[in-house]
Design a protein around this motif. Sequence first.
Motif, short mmCIF file in Angstrom:
data_model
loop_
_atom_site.label_atom_id
_atom_site.label_comp_id
_atom_site.label_asym_id
_atom_site.label_seq_id
_atom_site.Cartn_x
_atom_site.Cartn_y
_atom_site.Cartn_z
N LYS A 161 0.89 -1.19 0.03
CA LYS A 161 -0.16 -0.08 0.08
C LYS A 161 0.87 1.22 0.03
O LYS A 161 0.52 2.40 -0.66
CB LYS A 161 -0.92 -0.18 1.29
N GLU A 162 2.02 1.36 0.85
CA GLU A 162 2.65 2.32 0.90
C GLU A 162 3.70 2.46 -0.53
O GLU A 162 4.54 3.33 -0.41
CB GLU A 162 3.55 2.19 2.05
N GLY A 163 3.68 1.59 -1.08
CA GLY A 163 4.79 1.53 -2.70
C GLY A 163 6.18 1.24 -2.23
O GLY A 163 6.91 1.57 -2.99
N LEU A 164 6.30 0.62 -1.20
CA LEU A 164 7.67 0.23 -1.01
C LEU A 164 8.40 -1.16 -1.50
O LEU A 164 9.37 -1.44 -1.54
CB LEU A 164 7.84 -0.04 0.58
N ILE A 165 7.19 -2.05 -1.83
CA ILE A 165 7.41 -3.19 -2.77
C ILE A 165 6.63 -3.37 -4.07
O ILE A 165 5.75 -2.77 -4.10
CB ILE A 165 7.16 -4.48 -1.86
N SER A 166 7.46 -3.76 -4.84
CA SER A 166 6.83 -3.63 -6.25
C SER A 166 5.72 -4.77 -6.30
O SER A 166 5.88 -5.86 -5.61
CB SER A 166 7.89 -4.15 -7.35
N HIS A 167 4.74 -4.42 -7.09
CA HIS A 167 3.42 -5.30 -7.01
C HIS A 167 3.69 -6.55 -8.22
O HIS A 167 2.85 -7.48 -8.51
CB HIS A 167 2.30 -4.57 -7.31
N GLU A 168 4.94 -6.47 -8.75
CA GLU A 168 5.39 -7.35 -9.92
C GLU A 168 6.43 -8.40 -9.22
O GLU A 168 7.37 -8.10 -8.71
CB GLU A 168 5.92 -6.76 -11.44
N VAL A 224 -2.97 -7.17 -9.81
CA VAL A 224 -1.81 -7.90 -9.29
C VAL A 224 -1.67 -9.27 -9.31
O VAL A 224 -2.77 -9.94 -9.03
CB VAL A 224 -1.70 -7.41 -7.70
N PHE A 225 -0.71 -9.73 -10.10
CA PHE A 225 -0.57 -11.24 -9.99
C PHE A 225 0.74 -11.72 -9.35
O PHE A 225 1.48 -10.68 -9.22
CB PHE A 225 -0.36 -11.55 -11.57
N GLY A 245 9.60 -9.90 -2.52
CA GLY A 245 9.45 -9.06 -3.28
C GLY A 245 10.54 -8.03 -3.54
O GLY A 245 11.24 -7.76 -2.85
N ARG A 246 10.59 -7.30 -4.74
CA ARG A 246 11.50 -5.94 -5.07
C ARG A 246 11.41 -4.73 -4.38
O ARG A 246 10.08 -4.42 -4.41
CB ARG A 246 11.62 -5.98 -6.62
N ARG A 247 12.58 -4.30 -4.00
CA ARG A 247 12.31 -3.18 -2.92
C ARG A 247 12.37 -2.00 -4.10
O ARG A 247 12.87 -1.92 -5.08
CB ARG A 247 13.41 -2.97 -2.21
#
Length: 343
Positions: A161-168, A224-225, A245-247
Motif C-alpha cells: 500500500k505504501e509503495g515500498l515493494i513492487s507489485h510485480e 496484481v498477479f 518482493g523487489r524493493r
Amino acid sequence: MKIALIGTGYSSIELVRILLQHPNAELKKVITHSQGGKELQEMYPHLASIADFSLEDLEMDSFRSGLDVVFLGTPAGVSGKWTPKLLDLGVRVIDLSGDYRLKDPKEYEAWYKKEASLSYLGEAVYGLSEIYKEEIKGARLVANPGCYPTASLLTLIPALKEGLISHEGIIIDAKSGISGAGRGVSLSLHYSEVNENFKAYKVGIHQHIPEIEQELSKIKMEKVFLTFIPHLAPMTRGILVTVYGRRKSNTTTRDLIELYREFYRGSPFVRIRGEGSYPATKEVYGSNYCDIGVYVDERSDQIILFGAIDNMVKGAAGQAVQNMNLMFGLDERTGLLQTPIYP
C-alpha cells in the motif's frame, strides 16, 4: 447474541471452543447436514460435559427461533444456497467457506468448480478484520477470509500500500499444518504420508490464489498477479508465510518496522517483531495473533516479509469471532485474548 453454527469440521469445533468462553455469546445449536441426531461429544470426546449439544439436521425450521447470527463452517457450495434464506429471515451470517469471498462469479466457478451464488454477493463484506473494520461494523454478511490469505495479506499489505515493494514478481512461499485440510480422510493426509515429510501441493491451482490477488489488486488499485506456493508441514496447526518482493526505494529494515508498527497501531492482534526477530508458528499456537517480521536485503534489493498465524484461530474461527464482535458493536478482543500455548 444467540448463535447457531452449521458444520462440525475442525474450524467449527474451534468456534465452539471460543464461543463457549465468550461473555456475550450464547451458542444455541449446532447444525449438520450429515450427522443429525448424534451428540457432539460423540464426535469430539474432548467436549464431554462442556458442550452438550445434540446435532440438528439442516432445515429452515432450525433458524426460526430468534437467532442473531449464524456461522457457516460448511464446504464450498453449501453456504451459497443457505445464506440468502438466512438473510431473508433477518439473521446475520458469517461464512467461513469461500462462497462469498470472490467478487467475480466466473473466478469463483473457475477456481472452486462450483456454481456461484449471485444472491447478496454484492453485499458481502470481506472479513479481514484489520483492513475492513468499518465496513464489517455495518455488515449483515461477512465472508471470512481463508487461512492462507489472512496470513499473506496481513503480512504484505502495508508494504504494498505504501509503495515500498513492487507489485510485480511477488512470491509467497507458504507452509501449513495438516489441520488446514479438514477432517476428511485421504491418502495424502495419512500419518505415514505426512510424518517426517514436507511437500508442495496444489501448485498454481490453489483456490486461495485469486482471493489474495483480488485483495492486493484492490489495495494497489491495479491488477496484481503473484506466485503462491503452499506446502504441507508435518505439524497439526500453524501457517508461516515468507513473502519475497523487489524493493522500490531505499527503505531499510528499521524503516519497514516503523511503517508496520504505525500501520497496525490500534490492531490488537497484529504483533510486529523487532529487528532480527522473526515469527514462528509455535509462538501464535492456539491464539488469534498474527506475528509479522520484516527484513530488507540491501545487497539483493529485496524485501522479505514473514507472517505466522494459527490457521484454526486467526485463519478461521478466531477471525470469525473477531468479525462478529465488530458486527455487534463489541470490543473486537472480546472472548479472544487467549495467550498462545507454549511450548
